[in-house]
Design a protein around this motif. Sequence first.
Motif, PDB file in Angstrom:
ATOM      1  N   TYR A  64       0.891  -1.425  -0.125  1.00  0.00           N
ATOM      2  CA  TYR A  64       0.003  -0.032   0.139  1.00  0.00           C
ATOM      3  C   TYR A  64       0.748   1.112  -0.198  1.00  0.00           C
ATOM      4  CZ  TYR A  64      -4.691  -1.887  -0.094  1.00  0.00           C
ATOM      5  OH  TYR A  64      -5.906  -2.408  -0.450  1.00  0.00           O
ATOM      6  N   PRO A  65       1.948   1.322   0.670  1.00  0.00           N
ATOM      7  CA  PRO A  65       2.679   2.714   0.760  1.00  0.00           C
ATOM      8  C   PRO A  65       3.271   2.728  -0.870  1.00  0.00           C
ATOM      9  CG  PRO A  65       3.522   1.570   2.461  1.00  0.00           C
ATOM     10  CD  PRO A  65       2.524   0.560   2.018  1.00  0.00           C
ATOM     11  N   ASN A  66       3.615   1.645  -1.551  1.00  0.00           N
ATOM     12  CA  ASN A  66       4.046   1.872  -2.911  1.00  0.00           C
ATOM     13  C   ASN A  66       2.799   2.140  -3.761  1.00  0.00           C
ATOM     14  OD1 ASN A  66       7.069   0.926  -3.003  1.00  0.00           O
ATOM     15  ND2 ASN A  66       6.281  -0.570  -1.642  1.00  0.00           N
TER      16      ASN A  66
ATOM     17  N   ASP B  71       2.563   5.824  -3.490  1.00  0.00           N
ATOM     18  CA  ASP B  71       3.460   6.635  -4.207  1.00  0.00           C
ATOM     19  C   ASP B  71       3.292   6.804  -5.650  1.00  0.00           C
ATOM     20  OD1 ASP B  71       5.148   7.217  -2.105  1.00  0.00           O
ATOM     21  OD2 ASP B  71       6.456   5.479  -2.270  1.00  0.00           O
TER      22      ASP B  71
ATOM     23  N   ARG C 167      10.242   7.170  -0.035  1.00  0.00           N
ATOM     24  CA  ARG C 167      10.236   6.472   0.664  1.00  0.00           C
ATOM     25  C   ARG C 167      11.136   5.164   0.205  1.00  0.00           C
ATOM     26  NH1 ARG C 167       5.555   4.950   3.698  1.00  0.00           N
ATOM     27  NH2 ARG C 167       4.518   6.700   2.520  1.00  0.00           N
TER      28      ARG C 167
END
Length: 748
Positions: free
Chosen positions: A124-126, A129, A478
């Motif tokens: 999910y963080p990617n 991004d 990140r």
Amino acid sequence: MKLFIPAILFVLILAGCASKPAEVAPAVEPVAMEQEPISFSERALKEKVSDSLSVRPSWTYYQYALQAMENQEWLLARHYLDESLRQLVAEKYDSTYRNVSDHEDSLYRVTMPIRIVLALDEVYPNVADLGENAENYLRNDVSIEGIDALDESAADSAALQVIESFLDTLDVSQFTLPVQFNDRVLQEIYYMTNAARSFTAGSLNRKTAYDSLIYAQLDAAKMPRDLIYLALVESGFKVKAYSRAKASGMWQFIPETGKRYGLEVDYWVDMRRNPELATMAALKYLNRLHSEFNDWLLAMAAYNCGEGRVRRLVREMQEDTTRDSTLPITYWDLELPKETMRYVPRILAAMVIGHYPEQYEMTVEKTYQPDFDTVTVFDSFPLEEVAKLLKVSEDTLRSLNMELVKWCTPPNRDSYLLRLPVGMRSAFVEGYDKMEKNNFSSWHHHKVRKGESLGVIARQYGIKVSELQQANDMKGSRIRAGQSLLIPIKVTPKAKSNVGKKPEKVRIYIVKLGDNLASVARKFGVSQESLRTWNSMDAASIVNAGDTLFVSKPELKPAAEVSRPKLSKGEKYVVQEGDNYASIAKAYDVPVVLLMQENQGFTRRLAVGDSLTIPEFVRSSKATLKPSKSDKVSTSKAPKAAKSSTEKVSVYVVQPGDNLSVIARKFGTTVAKLQSLNNMGKSTNLNVGQRLKVSGEHEADFKIHTVKKGEGLWDIARQYNVTIEDIVKWNGLNDTKLKVGERLKIKR
């Protein structure tokens, strides 16, 4: 659905804990950082479950997700994780999967949600991004449809009756693939016109853009035209489709098979995404499979599940003594994997629907591939730079160059054929030298360690954070432990003190057979752009065996310091340090073009010590003087003398069937010139064996090049190691515009 996922996971974990609380602890070991960090997906791919559990769809889709994470296909990974969770819930109510003990099943159902949560924690963080590019990425790069969508809903007898009643009216001989309208094919027609209706309709529309390309190759190979529907089932004609684990492109090659059939796959390019090359490779593969099995349906089955499996099953049937050996073994006789059992019938169903879309109330609208120009480039540069130069969007360039995986043209290749929007080739060539190139000599993979940031890593390798972000196509900053980053390495020679030392000697290199600018740059650890600058080369220049190149920065003297002697008639000029064609031409007051033509300057690099012929040239004054009678006589004769001194004249013996027109064409001259040269007046009479004076060069000295779509004089000149000026001269071209199919003479 996304908000509902955490709730499902929570319920599943509680249910597992309630049934077997004592067994949960050892199911998932805590993640510990190792000395050499590895990513979650790399570690998770090493996990194993029993054979009984490994066939469950939830496990299969989880493995697909891990493969997608390894390839940094984050949206695809999210799709597979969502699907894995959906299947995990469905499996609880499916008796098919009650083939393990309650203990093993309970333990699996507890650990799988935790695995999925840990994976989503990384995904999910990617995905975040990707930001606003996410939808474009999903639309252009990811296909999650086609054969992956194995819907289990079957048609009832009434629906099948409707389908069958239409099929009974068809003449099967119109199809180029052997087809039986059995229950399996009928079920797939129902599926593709109902549950997968949107996918089928969209695929038929996209198919029209590739019809001419694929049908032309099928016809040339004398293969069934309806094999085109294999690509529909595989990818829906999405050229960047990435649907099954590691399979990519319109024809869904896995990397190993793609490389076997000439499709290069590496960090920078994925030729499986190139429609033309991938189609050629797919047809070669299918043709080979058909040569082995002598059956197109078996060939398609082998394309899906592997020729080894089909070969083994056929051999087992041949060895079965209870089978009637007089009957041929067909696809319908084999017990293949579940996916392949539906794969071939689905292709046949797509074929029927593709022939009769109106019967299934589908409207097919013609789509087109954009026209483009091509240019061969020898440097690596960001697509962003090209987009700025041409004033087009970067997405436009990516869609034309679909095989490019990263943000730039591949730095590991000597050359790359770049596609440009039609009509923009000239603007690209003119602005080529102004573009920022990737002045990196090599690339290194760095695994992120705990506590590292982009700034720390950039300082470690002596590069900018922005260069590190660009190399890895990162929008943010990140990173995670275990992640692999691409590091561009610059060659920066250490500064040395020149106090008390002689100046460092300029390094030169004599070009060898097989060399090109890229290979020389790599050999000496410099950029191609530097080589071009040091050797006064423009973007169209090439190197030939025997050329002398500066491979370090030359210490050039100012032009004023170079003394040039007066030359007597016939004397040649010896090149000195600091010379170039422009400065020599200026010193002797001759046009630089004449100087270069006289000394093969368009293909030859200057080197100190070379001898140059200075052409005779007299500039006319701006004021026009009326010549005297004697002047008129002398000036009228002068051009003839000049012409006779430079024009090549040879003797040709007339052959049977020759006439003046034929001979003129052979030597690239005119009938009038032949008559004048041989004092024939207006006569056209010739005798076999007669000896004629001819000017020009015989056609046997030339080869013929037929201009292809997207080619320009720059590409053709590089292909044959000649200059643009040569091609213009040999063919008497009035300008540099070429037409597709035009035939050009190239001197052998």
